[in-house]
Design a protein around this motif. Structure first.
Motif, mmCIF file in Angstrom:
data_model
loop_
_atom_site.group_PDB
_atom_site.id
_atom_site.type_symbol
_atom_site.label_atom_id
_atom_site.label_comp_id
_atom_site.label_asym_id
_atom_site.label_seq_id
_atom_site.Cartn_x
_atom_site.Cartn_y
_atom_site.Cartn_z
ATOM 1 N N LYS A 146 -8.183 3.026 0.684
ATOM 2 C CA LYS A 146 -8.805 3.517 -0.532
ATOM 3 C C LYS A 146 -7.959 3.089 -1.728
ATOM 4 O O LYS A 146 -6.837 3.555 -1.897
ATOM 5 C CB LYS A 146 -8.929 5.045 -0.493
ATOM 6 C CG LYS A 146 -9.698 5.620 -1.686
ATOM 7 C CD LYS A 146 -9.875 7.119 -1.571
ATOM 8 C CE LYS A 146 -10.652 7.676 -2.759
ATOM 9 N NZ LYS A 146 -10.835 9.149 -2.679
ATOM 10 N N ASP A 147 -8.513 2.187 -2.529
ATOM 11 C CA ASP A 147 -7.780 1.595 -3.660
ATOM 12 C C ASP A 147 -6.482 0.978 -3.139
ATOM 13 O O ASP A 147 -6.514 0.101 -2.296
ATOM 14 C CB ASP A 147 -7.534 2.651 -4.742
ATOM 15 C CG ASP A 147 -8.831 3.207 -5.303
ATOM 16 O OD1 ASP A 147 -9.806 2.435 -5.396
ATOM 17 O OD2 ASP A 147 -8.877 4.410 -5.620
ATOM 18 N N SER A 148 -5.342 1.474 -3.596
ATOM 19 C CA SER A 148 -4.050 0.906 -3.166
ATOM 20 C C SER A 148 -3.355 1.797 -2.138
ATOM 21 O O SER A 148 -2.142 1.720 -1.965
ATOM 22 C CB SER A 148 -3.132 0.707 -4.371
ATOM 23 O OG SER A 148 -2.899 1.944 -5.034
ATOM 24 N N TYR A 176 0.833 -1.212 0.000
ATOM 25 C CA TYR A 176 0.000 0.000 0.000
ATOM 26 C C TYR A 176 0.870 1.266 0.000
ATOM 27 O O TYR A 176 1.942 1.286 0.596
ATOM 28 C CB TYR A 176 -0.898 0.036 1.238
ATOM 29 C CG TYR A 176 -2.078 -0.905 1.189
ATOM 30 C CD1 TYR A 176 -3.247 -0.551 0.518
ATOM 31 C CD2 TYR A 176 -2.022 -2.141 1.824
ATOM 32 C CE1 TYR A 176 -4.339 -1.415 0.480
ATOM 33 C CE2 TYR A 176 -3.102 -3.013 1.788
ATOM 34 C CZ TYR A 176 -4.260 -2.645 1.118
ATOM 35 O OH TYR A 176 -5.339 -3.502 1.075
#
Length: 329
Positions: free
Chosen positions: A320-322, A279
């Motif tokens: 959130k997403d990556s 991340y």
């Protein structure tokens, strides 16, 4: 991906995950089959036979150059004619036999060296830890998003990308060295326990037990003693850190499935999470970055890990997403 029934050899041979287990190519498959075999003792003979077949058909057989075959035949034929002249009617048979023997010899040599020089590679994905036993008896724990490579005929020389903890088996009779090679340096070992991390464009080495020598890419040698931690960057051509620590768990706790922090800023702590799970870390305020964190958090489950950090550092973490977005509560 995995079949539910394995009753014949073909059931195993038709399964790619089984082949990955045999060749130690995929950490997830290795873990599955180790568990499956431990719980299916009645299939051990089938597993053993199928494993032998996979290893047997995985040779990297290289074609033999025609010119080499012809040259070997000419040499052999010249020697035979010089020492033992034979009747004409037998020459044709002898020539055929000799060519076949030469080809067989060359193919056998090619297969032998090709098989023994096979490059073995173990890789882990994000959030995965893999335990490996090398052919010489040494043990390696490979951290997430890492890879370890070596040649089958020389498993005491390995190439590491990522992070691994080594427990090197000492060869008392031969005193054989063990080498760990990274982009920044080489670690020379006889038998000891140590941690190597090549992430962040540098190599960090922590010695838990024994003695090792570091051969830095700038030509300098460094001897390490237990508790010593050295960080070196070939790109910057300098030692970034050279300290001693008496609590080895601060550097090696990851191999047991947790990260241990001691008065570490949250910014530095989240770098470890970034390494383990991939991340990107985003801080909404400086106060969150500088918050000190002490304690252990599990790394085998990202959700549990983040909950523990939120509670310890009194912050909110949003996926959130990556990215992981962090802010003070």
């Amino acid at each position: 991906m995995i079949k539910k029934e394995y009753n014949t050899i073909n059931d195993f041979l038709d399964d790619d995950s089984f082949k990955n287990w045999v060749l130690q190519n995929n950490g997830t498959d290795v873990g599955f089959w180790d568990f499956w075999i431990a719980n299916n003792k009645d299939k051990e003979e089938l597993v053993s036979t199928a494993k032998d077949l996979v290893l047997g058909i995985s040779f990297n057989q290289q074609t033999v150059d025609k010119e080499k075959v012809s040259l070997e035949w000419q040499k052999l034929e010249a020697k035979i004619k010089a020492k033992n002249p034979v009747p004409k009617k037998k020459v044709k048979y002898l020539k055929t036999f000799s060519v076949a023997a030469s080809i067989l010899l060359l193919i056998s040599i090619g297969i032998y060296f090709s098989f023994n020089n096979t490059k073995m590679t173990h890789k882990t994905s994000y959030g995965e830890i893999l335990n490996i036993k090398l052919l010489d008896g040494s043990r390696v724990t490979l951290n997430s998003n890492s890879s370890l490579s070596y040649y089958k005929n020389e498993s005491r020389k390995v190439w590491l990308s990522g992070e691994a903890f080594f427990q090197v088996d000492k060869k008392v009779t031969t005193n054989a060295k063990f080498w760990v090679i990274t982009d920044d340096l080489s670690v020379e070992v006889y038998g000891t326990s140590f941690n190597v991390n090549t992430k962040k464009q540098k190599t960090d080495v922590f010695l838990e037990e024994g003695n090792i020598w570091l051969k830095l890419n700038n030509g300098i040698d460094k001897k390490m003693i237990p508790g010593n931690y050295i960080s070196y960057s070939a790109e910057k051509n300098k030692i970034l850190e050279d300290i001693n620590t008496f609590d080895s768990t601060l550097k090696t706790s990851w191999k047991n499935g947790s990260l241990l922090f001691e008065n570490l800023s949250l910014e530095k702590a989240m770098e470890k999470i970034e390494e383990s799970y991939g991340y990107s870390i985003i801080f909404n305020d400086d106060a969150s970055k500088n918050t000190l964190i002490t304690g252990a958090v599990p790394i085998t489950n990202i959700d549990i890990c983040l909950k523990a950090i939120e509670k310890s550092a009194d912050v909110n973490i949003i996926k959130k997403d990556s990215s992981l977005i962090i802010s003070k509560k």
